[in-house]
Structures are given as structure tokens and as C-alpha cells.
Scaffold this active site. Structure first.
Site, PDB file in Angstrom:
ATOM      1  N   VAL A 156       0.763  -1.318  -0.062  1.00  0.00           N
ATOM      2  CA  VAL A 156       0.205  -0.017  -0.047  1.00  0.00           C
ATOM      3  C   VAL A 156       0.926   1.250  -0.061  1.00  0.00           C
ATOM      4  CG1 VAL A 156      -1.906   1.262   1.114  1.00  0.00           C
ATOM      5  CG2 VAL A 156      -1.907  -1.432   1.464  1.00  0.00           C
TER       6      VAL A 156
ATOM      7  N   ALA B  83      -7.554  18.649  -4.601  1.00  0.00           N
ATOM      8  CA  ALA B  83      -7.602  19.130  -3.374  1.00  0.00           C
ATOM      9  C   ALA B  83      -7.442  20.728  -2.999  1.00  0.00           C
ATOM     10  CB  ALA B  83      -6.191  18.407  -2.663  1.00  0.00           C
TER      11      ALA B  83
ATOM     12  N   LYS C 240      -7.735  -2.186   9.373  1.00  0.00           N
ATOM     13  CA  LYS C 240      -8.777  -2.253   9.926  1.00  0.00           C
ATOM     14  C   LYS C 240      -8.772  -3.084  11.093  1.00  0.00           C
ATOM     15  CE  LYS C 240      -7.378  -5.417   6.482  1.00  0.00           C
ATOM     16  NZ  LYS C 240      -7.286  -5.283   4.836  1.00  0.00           N
TER      17      LYS C 240
ATOM     18  N   GLU D  74     -10.582   5.082   5.011  1.00  0.00           N
ATOM     19  CA  GLU D  74     -11.325   4.765   3.998  1.00  0.00           C
ATOM     20  C   GLU D  74     -10.954   3.231   3.472  1.00  0.00           C
ATOM     21  OE1 GLU D  74     -14.495   6.113   1.833  1.00  0.00           O
ATOM     22  OE2 GLU D  74     -14.019   4.014   1.548  1.00  0.00           O
TER      23      GLU D  74
ATOM     24  N   GLU E   4      -2.387 -15.119   2.074  1.00  0.00           N
ATOM     25  CA  GLU E   4      -1.142 -15.000   2.859  1.00  0.00           C
ATOM     26  C   GLU E   4      -0.548 -16.394   2.970  1.00  0.00           C
ATOM     27  OE1 GLU E   4      -0.066 -12.137   4.353  1.00  0.00           O
ATOM     28  OE2 GLU E   4      -1.578 -10.823   3.502  1.00  0.00           O
TER      29      GLU E   4
ATOM     30  N   LYS F 213     -13.824  -5.640   9.518  1.00  0.00           N
ATOM     31  CA  LYS F 213     -14.601  -4.371   8.642  1.00  0.00           C
ATOM     32  C   LYS F 213     -16.099  -4.416   8.777  1.00  0.00           C
ATOM     33  CE  LYS F 213     -11.423  -6.071   5.203  1.00  0.00           C
ATOM     34  NZ  LYS F 213     -11.177  -6.898   3.875  1.00  0.00           N
TER      35      LYS F 213
HETATM   36  N1  LIG Z   1      -2.387  -5.019   0.646  1.00  0.00           N
HETATM   37  C1  LIG Z   1      -3.575  -4.457   0.546  1.00  0.00           C
HETATM   38  O1  LIG Z   1      -4.166  -4.872  -0.380  1.00  0.00           O
HETATM   39  C2  LIG Z   1      -4.373  -4.125   1.824  1.00  0.00           C
HETATM   40  C3  LIG Z   1      -5.618  -3.677   1.363  1.00  0.00           C
HETATM   41  C4  LIG Z   1      -6.517  -3.120   2.227  1.00  0.00           C
HETATM   42  C5  LIG Z   1      -5.717  -2.477   3.567  1.00  0.00           C
HETATM   43  N2  LIG Z   1      -4.501  -3.183   3.760  1.00  0.00           N
HETATM   44  C6  LIG Z   1      -4.098  -2.624   5.178  1.00  0.00           C
HETATM   45  O2  LIG Z   1      -2.715  -1.764   5.049  1.00  0.00           O
HETATM   46  C7  LIG Z   1      -1.838  -2.009   5.706  1.00  0.00           C
HETATM   47  C8  LIG Z   1      -0.435  -2.246   5.160  1.00  0.00           C
HETATM   48  O3  LIG Z   1      -0.569  -3.435   4.347  1.00  0.00           O
HETATM   49  P1  LIG Z   1       0.436  -3.890   2.897  1.00  0.00           P
HETATM   50  O4  LIG Z   1      -0.209  -4.979   2.480  1.00  0.00           O
HETATM   51  O5  LIG Z   1       1.128  -2.635   2.395  1.00  0.00           O
HETATM   52  O6  LIG Z   1       2.004  -4.513   4.195  1.00  0.00           O
HETATM   53  P2  LIG Z   1       3.081  -4.845   3.899  1.00  0.00           P
HETATM   54  O7  LIG Z   1       3.359  -5.006   2.372  1.00  0.00           O
HETATM   55  O8  LIG Z   1       3.396  -5.991   4.726  1.00  0.00           O
HETATM   56  O9  LIG Z   1       3.805  -3.508   4.138  1.00  0.00           O
HETATM   57  C9  LIG Z   1       4.145  -3.243   5.699  1.00  0.00           C
HETATM   58  C10 LIG Z   1       5.304  -2.157   5.596  1.00  0.00           C
HETATM   59  O10 LIG Z   1       5.363  -1.794   6.909  1.00  0.00           O
HETATM   60  C11 LIG Z   1       6.722  -1.669   7.213  1.00  0.00           C
HETATM   61  N3  LIG Z   1       7.144  -2.326   8.616  1.00  0.00           N
HETATM   62  C12 LIG Z   1       6.523  -3.137   9.154  1.00  0.00           C
HETATM   63  N4  LIG Z   1       6.732  -3.182  10.685  1.00  0.00           N
HETATM   64  C13 LIG Z   1       7.660  -2.006  10.774  1.00  0.00           C
HETATM   65  C14 LIG Z   1       8.093  -1.254  11.628  1.00  0.00           C
HETATM   66  N5  LIG Z   1       8.194  -1.971  13.062  1.00  0.00           N
HETATM   67  N6  LIG Z   1       8.871  -0.286  11.654  1.00  0.00           N
HETATM   68  C15 LIG Z   1       8.601   0.405  10.445  1.00  0.00           C
HETATM   69  N7  LIG Z   1       8.158  -0.233   9.273  1.00  0.00           N
HETATM   70  C16 LIG Z   1       7.361  -1.388   9.553  1.00  0.00           C
HETATM   71  C17 LIG Z   1       7.353  -2.730   6.361  1.00  0.00           C
HETATM   72  O11 LIG Z   1       8.765  -2.257   6.034  1.00  0.00           O
HETATM   73  P3  LIG Z   1       9.536  -3.427   5.273  1.00  0.00           P
HETATM   74  O12 LIG Z   1       8.946  -3.108   3.892  1.00  0.00           O
HETATM   75  O13 LIG Z   1      10.929  -2.660   5.528  1.00  0.00           O
HETATM   76  O14 LIG Z   1       9.545  -4.594   5.745  1.00  0.00           O
HETATM   77  C18 LIG Z   1       6.625  -2.680   5.061  1.00  0.00           C
HETATM   78  O15 LIG Z   1       7.013  -1.343   4.313  1.00  0.00           O
HETATM   79  C19 LIG Z   1      -2.382  -3.130   6.818  1.00  0.00           C
HETATM   80  O16 LIG Z   1      -2.877  -2.380   7.859  1.00  0.00           O
HETATM   81  C20 LIG Z   1      -3.233  -3.798   5.917  1.00  0.00           C
HETATM   82  O17 LIG Z   1      -4.372  -4.524   6.496  1.00  0.00           O
HETATM   83  C21 LIG Z   1      -3.729  -3.647   2.740  1.00  0.00           C
END
Ligand SMILES: NC(=O)c1ccc[n+]([C@@H]2O[C@H](COP(=O)([O-])OP(=O)(O)OC[C@H]3O[C@@H](n4cnc5c(N)ncnc54)[C@H](OP(=O)(O)O)[C@@H]3O)[C@@H](O)[C@H]2O)c1
Length: 435
Positions: free
Chosen positions: A15, A34, A107, A131, A192, A207
Site C-alpha cells: 500500500v 484538493a 482495519k 477509507e 497469505e 470490517k
Molecule cells: N495489501 C492490501 O491490499 C491492503 C488492502 C487494504 C488494507 N490493507 C492494510 O494496509 C496496511 C499495510 O498493508 P500492506 O499490504 O502494504 O503491508 P506490507 O506490504 O506488509 O507492508 C508493511 C510495511 O510496513 C513496514 N513495517 C512493518 N513493521 C515495521 C516497523 N516495526 N517499523 C517500520 N516499518 C515497519 C514494512 O517495512 P519493510 O518493507 O521494510 O519490511 C512494510 O513497508 C495493513 O494495515 C493492511 O491491513 C492492505
């Protein structure tokens, strides 16, 4: 020259990197919409050296996301790390208490701590926006919070987990069993490595609890969501549902009435005539019924880099415009307390699958339990097996659809059948969506 909204991104995964790309690609359009530029000034993630397909050299880097909230050059933080507590929650609290707006896709955190964060945002007179946390790219939070704000919403329900919907759709298309499709979904990146939150319905429950609070003006109550996932749905259930003109979907349903709040995530048989039956693959959909607007149906991508970034940036645009509004559509102290309703009173039809030993007397034992519990049977099919015999070890399926009645009666019938000689396994109970 109007001042830019200065944003820090905590998290640069799927994201976070998507948000950087979107703001780069649609920069000029977003600025016009904006009324001022939206500028990323600082970022944080764990691994500074990782190539994320975007140029990060132009932003300040913080190893510790908590440091973002303390920066003087930041107006708003977008938290894209994840997790209900820990780093994400600490950052949310620090950001709001520093008087900065907070945007999140998280969420789990909103479901568990949304109320306290909404209160903190209100006190600080800043925005709390989420959102992307519900149904990814679908603007359902705005839809309910703003578009449907004039309506009393009687129910909100939908397909809230793309992984489950993908698995159920594939099971139907290929006739495959759950485990095989899950393994394939993991290989393709649709599920996952640890799929628990998705397939056990927890993600959908997060959600749903958020949607319920927003739709009904009730205090968010995640713990009251009755949650069952899709692990026990078999290829046979899906084929039987199809033969009965239904599709199996994991549906989150919330309803509010004078007796309380009903929140449930459960695999359901959805009539093929219902729009939710046509939501295929990893898509999400939400239905809301308003007393003046009627039925609203939102459908789209519930996850993925582009759709989720689209929702995050929509929130940033709101913040840039100064459109804060209360996080749950009304001021925190106007949200009402609403206890869970007794689901036993809920009326509906049920799909039941019994794995039974193919012996004489089995049908009589099961139908007697139904009769004693006041469950009226609409249809019954027994599959497989040749002639039943006393010494048969064959296990066959008995599929039953009940007439509409209180759920309490079905629960009672299943209770009466606990430990029954006829049964070779736990019965499967799915509700039939009748909305
Ligand atoms: N993916 C989707 O389609 C989606 C859809 C809706 C909502 N979401 C929500 O969006 C959020 C992010 O999801 P994502 O899929 O983007 O996750 P992700 O790909 O696993 O990315 C997580 C990010 O957080 C960083 N991170 C984790 N622990 C950290 C820490 N202690 N300090 C600093 N940075 C840290 C990671 O760093 P590194 O990259 O360096 O490891 C990574 O950049 C979540 O809450 C998820 O539920 C995701």
C-alpha cells in the site's frame, strides 16, 4: 501560493509504495481537486535498502516510524504498517496527540481501537480517516458517512474478504476442495502464508464491526461479531448449493433494531438472483439499505496496490481540503451503546449437511431431532451409498434445507443430535441469505 499538505508515510509495502506511485502519477489532478499540493516529506519502513520500485531518495527517512509524528514539517501521517496494536497504534496515538491528522488502511487497529482514536481525534480537532481499511478501493466509508448520511440504515452486509471470495469462486469453478484451492491461492499470492485472519473470517469481522458503527451510529463492538470462516465449506456444499440455485459466499451481516445490534460473519447460501452471488474472484461488495435511498450496492477491488492506494489518497485529499468530519459519522459522544441481540430469535432458512453412516434408521433419528426441535424441513437429499445395511461403514451426505423459522430451533436440533450414532462428523450449518 497555497501551502502543500505535508504527509509522512509509515510503511512502504504494497500500500505504501502504491501511495507514492499514485501521488506521483496523478499529482497535478490531485492538486487541482484538493486545492493544494499533497507532498510526501518523510517515510519510514524496516529495510532502508529494499527496492520498492519508487524513488525514495527525495524523502527524509526515519528508521523509527514514531519519529514521524514528532517532525515539525509533517501535517498528516498515513499509517500503512498494519497490526492492531504495537507500532501502528503507538503512532496513531502520538500523531493525534501531536495535533496532526491520521490516515490509515489498518482495519485491525480501527476495529479494536477506533473508538478511542476517534475520541482523541475529536479532542485534537484533527482528522481520523480509514477509507482503505474497509473493502480496499471501494469508497464505502464515504458512501455511508457522507452519501447516505441522511438515512436511517437498517442493515449493512457484504462480501468483505477477497481471499475467501476467491477461494469460494475457484472451488465452484473447478469443483475442487478447500485445501487444494487455498494452496493454489497461496502460490499465486492471493492468500497469505498464514491465511488465518482471512479464512477464519476475522478480517471480514474487523470490517463488519467498522461498517456497523458507521451505519447505525453505535459504539464499535468487534468482540460481539459472531464469526465463522470458510475452512469447513466443501466442494460438495458448493455443488449442492448450486443445484439449489444458490452460491456460497462468506457474508458479513449487521442489523440494528430496538432490541440491539446483530453482527455476524458466516458462510451463507446466497440466491443466484441476489447481486452478491455475482461478486466473483477477489472482489468485495457491500450492500446497505437506507430508509429513503433504498438499496445501495458498492462493488470493487477490496485489496491490491492500486485500489488501496486510491482509498488512502482520497482520505489525504479530504485532509488537504480541511474536510475532517467525525470518524464514525457523528460526534463520539453521540454514538449509542447497543448490546448484541439474541440470534435465537432471528428467523431464516438453513442449509444443513450431515455426514451419516449409511445404515437403516439414520433418517429417522435425524428427522426426529428436527421434529422435536420444531424445525420444518423444506427439502432433503441423500447422496451416495447403495442399499443401506446394518454393518455398512459407508459415510454418505444428507443435505437438508429448512423452512423459515427461528435459528434457536435449528441450534436445538443440532444440540439434540450431539453424539448421535448416525452421525459420522460435525454437521455443517449455513444460513440462507434472504435480504
Ligand atoms: N495489501 C492490501 O491490499 C491492503 C488492502 C487494504 C488494507 N490493507 C492494510 O494496509 C496496511 C499495510 O498493508 P500492506 O499490504 O502494504 O503491508 P506490507 O506490504 O506488509 O507492508 C508493511 C510495511 O510496513 C513496514 N513495517 C512493518 N513493521 C515495521 C516497523 N516495526 N517499523 C517500520 N516499518 C515497519 C514494512 O517495512 P519493510 O518493507 O521494510 O519490511 C512494510 O513497508 C495493513 O494495515 C493492511 O491491513 C492492505
Amino acid at each position: 501560493m497555497v501551502e502543500a499538505l505535508k504527509v509522512a508515510l509509515a510503511g512502504l509495502g504494497t500500500v505504501g509504495a502504491g501511495v507514492v506511485k499514485l501521488l506521483d502519477e496523478n499529482r497535478e489532478l490531485i492538486e487541482r481537486r484538493a486545492g493544494r499540493p499533497i507532498e510526501i516529506v518523510a517515510v519510514s519502513a524496516r529495510d532502508r535498502s529494499r527496492d520498492r520500485g519508487v524513488d525514495l531518495a527525495r524523502f527524509a527517512w526515519e528508521d523509527d516510524p514514531a519519529a514521524l509524528a514528532a517532525r515539525n514539517d509533517v501535517d498528516c501521517i498515513a499509517e500503512l504498517i498494519g497490526g492492531s496494536d504495537g507500532m501502528a497504534l503507538a503512532l496513531a496515538r502520538d500523531t493525534l496527540s501531536a495535533g496532526k491528522s491520521f490516515v490509515t488502511a489498518n482495519k485491525a487497529m480501527i476495529a479494536h481501537h477506533g473508538l478511542a482514536l476517534a475520541e482523541a481525534a475529536e479532542k485534537a480537532q484533527v482528522a481520523l480517516k480509514y477509507e482503505a481499511a474497509v473493502a480496499g478501493g471501494i469508497p464505502v466509508i464515504k458512501g455511508l458517512r457522507e452519501g447516505a448520511a441522511a438515512n436511517e440504515i437498517t442493515c449493512v452486509y457484504g462480501i468483505l474478504n477477497g481471499t475467501c471470495n476467491y477461494i469460494l469462486t475457484e472451488m465452484e469453478a473447478k469443483g475442487s476442495d478447500f485445501d487444494a484451492v487455498l494452496a493454489e491461492a497461496q502460490r499465486l499470492g492471493y492468500a497469505e502464508a498464514d491465511p488465518t485472519f482471512d479464512i477464519d473470517g476475522i478480517d471480514a469481522a474487523h470490517k463488519l464491526a467498522i461498517l456497523a458503527s458507521l451505519a447505525f451510529g453505535t459504539r464499535l463492538d468487534f468482540d460481539a461479531v459472531a464469526t465463522t470462516g470458510v475452512r469447513l465449506v466443501t466442494a460438495e456444499d458448493i455443488a449442492e448449493a448450486r443445484a439449489l440455485d444458490f452460491r456460497v459466499r462468506l457474508v458479513g451481516i449487521a442489523e440494528a433494531n430496538a432490541s440491539g445490534l446483530f453482527q455476524r460473519v458466516h458462510p451463507c447460501l446466497v440466491p443466484r438472483s441476489h447481486p452478491l452471488a455475482h461478486v466473483a474472484g477477489s472482489l468485495n461488495a457491500v450492500v446497505a439499505e437506507g430508509n429513503f435511498v433504498g438499496r445501495l450496492f458498492f462493488e470493487g477491488a477490496g485489496a491490491g496496490e492500486g485500489p488501496t492506494a486510491s482509498a488512502v489518497v482520497a482520505d489525504l485529499i479530504d485532509v488537504a481540503r480541511g474536510e475532517y468530519g467525525p470518524a464514525f459519522a457523528m460526534p463520539f459522544d453521540r454514538l449509542s451503546e447497543s448490546g448484541p441481540i439474541d440470534t435465537g430469535d432471528r428467523r431464516g432458512r438453513a442449509y444443513l449437511r450431515f455426514s451419516v453412516h449409511d445404515r437403516p434408521g439414520v433418517l429417522a433419528e435425524i428427522t426426529a431431532a428436527m421434529r422435536d426441535a420444531n424445525v420444518s424441513i423444506e427439502s432433503m437429499i441423500q447422496r451416495g451409498g447403495a442399499e443401506p445395511s446394518e454393518d455398512s461403514d459407508d459415510v454418505v451426505s444428507l443435505i437438508m434445507v429448512t423452512h423459515e423459522g427461528p435459528e434457536r430451533c435449528v441450534a436445538d436440533a443440532l444440540e439434540r443430535l450431539k453424539g448421535a450414532q448416525s452421525l459420522a462428523g460435525e454437521p455443517m450449518w449455513m444460513h440462507i441469505l434472504d435480504l
